[in-house]
Scaffold this active site. Structure first.
Site, PDB file in Angstrom:
ATOM      1  N   GLY A   1      46.598  18.025  11.432  1.00  0.00           N
ATOM      2  CA  GLY A   1      45.800  17.850  12.644  1.00  0.00           C
ATOM      3  C   GLY A   1      45.151  16.499  12.808  1.00  0.00           C
TER       4      GLY A   1
ATOM      5  CE  LYS B   1      54.061  24.571   7.510  1.00  0.00           C
ATOM      6  NZ  LYS B   1      53.048  24.190   8.517  1.00  0.00           N
TER       7      LYS B   1
END
Length: 268
Positions: A170, A109
């Protein structure tokens, strides 16, 4: 992880689950492990910077607590501010994959983030690192802003997926980039994984209903009051959203339409 009709195919691998889970921010290791189990995910992403370089010397390592016969490691380059740092992390990620018995795992990733305040991905650094890693045989899953043209460039380079953010990492703000995400999904020939910003199961289901191929999340589960319960809810949401997308929604109409038309009633 079977090659069935609705498996998620990334590179040359097939996955039953379209939910991917991160491993950071949990209050305890047990909460992380139990949440991964409840989510029924196949792919677990781990920041390379947070891991020991040699798992054999750390029997208490989080990675050693997971069943890698059922899970696939997705090393991520989080914390890399330049393409060069991300490339170095990708190679370290492959070394760690080998230590858990996944010698054929070249997944990465790709995160290149030079902005410390908003944590937005660097498009230039991402392109540079992606081009190098693809040529080296990595299966690259790049984390990007919801930029349709950047997504196409990365696909042209040979990336296995594109991973546009729903909103900042987040933040739990949900899908703030709907119009661009729709364009990316419409034009992509590789899987589109929505990564970052999802806060609730309804938002995960919405992403799947739009036609996204999968969802990756961490904070929404790890920082919930009951991570295990939230992981299970996300599991159901992703499955539900995928099923709804496959079924095809009804067409929207300008005016009301009775559920039991007179013509049907008269035939009863």
């Amino acid at each position: 992880m079977d090659n069935n009709l609705d498996s998620l195919k990334i590179g040359d691998k097939y996955f039953d689950s379209r939910l991917m889970l991160g491993t950071g921010k949990y209050k305890t290791r047990e909460a992380a492990i139990n949440s991964i189990t409840k989510s029924e995910c196949n792919i677990v992403t781990v920041a390379i910077r947070r891991l020991p370089t040699n798992l054999d010397n750390d029997s208490n390592s989080f990675l050693n607590s997971l069943d890698w016969n059922k899970l696939w490691l997705l090393p991520n380059t989080a914390g890399s501010q330049t393409a060069e740092e991300a490339i170095r992390m990708a190679f370290l990620g492959h070394e760690l994959a080998c230590q858990i018995g996944q010698e054929d795992n070249f997944f990465v990733k790709l995160e290149v983030i030079s902005d410390p305040k908003y944590l937005l991905p660097d498009p230039v650094g991402t392109l540079k690192a992606a081009e190098f890693l693809v040529k080296k045989g990595f299966t690259v899953l790049p984390y990007i802003n919801a930029d349709p043209m950047l997504a196409l460039h990365l696909e042209d380079l040979g990336c296995a997926t594109v991973m546009p953010l729903g909103s900042p990492i987040g933040s739990g703000q949900g899908l703030n980039n709907l119009s661009n995400i729709k364009i990316i999904i419409e034009n992509a020939s590789v899987p589109v994984i929505i990564d970052a910003g999802i806060g609730t199961p309804s938002e995960a289901a919405m992403a799947m209903e739009l036609g996204a191929d999968g969802v990756l999340m961490n904070t929404a589960v790890a920082q919930s009051r009951d991570p295990e319960k939230m992981a299970y809810a996300m599991n159901l949401a992703v499955k539900s959203g995928r099923l709804a997308y496959s079924a095809g929604r009804m067409d929207k109409k300008l005016y009301a339409s009775p559920s039991s038309p007179i013509s049907q009633i008269s035939k009863l």
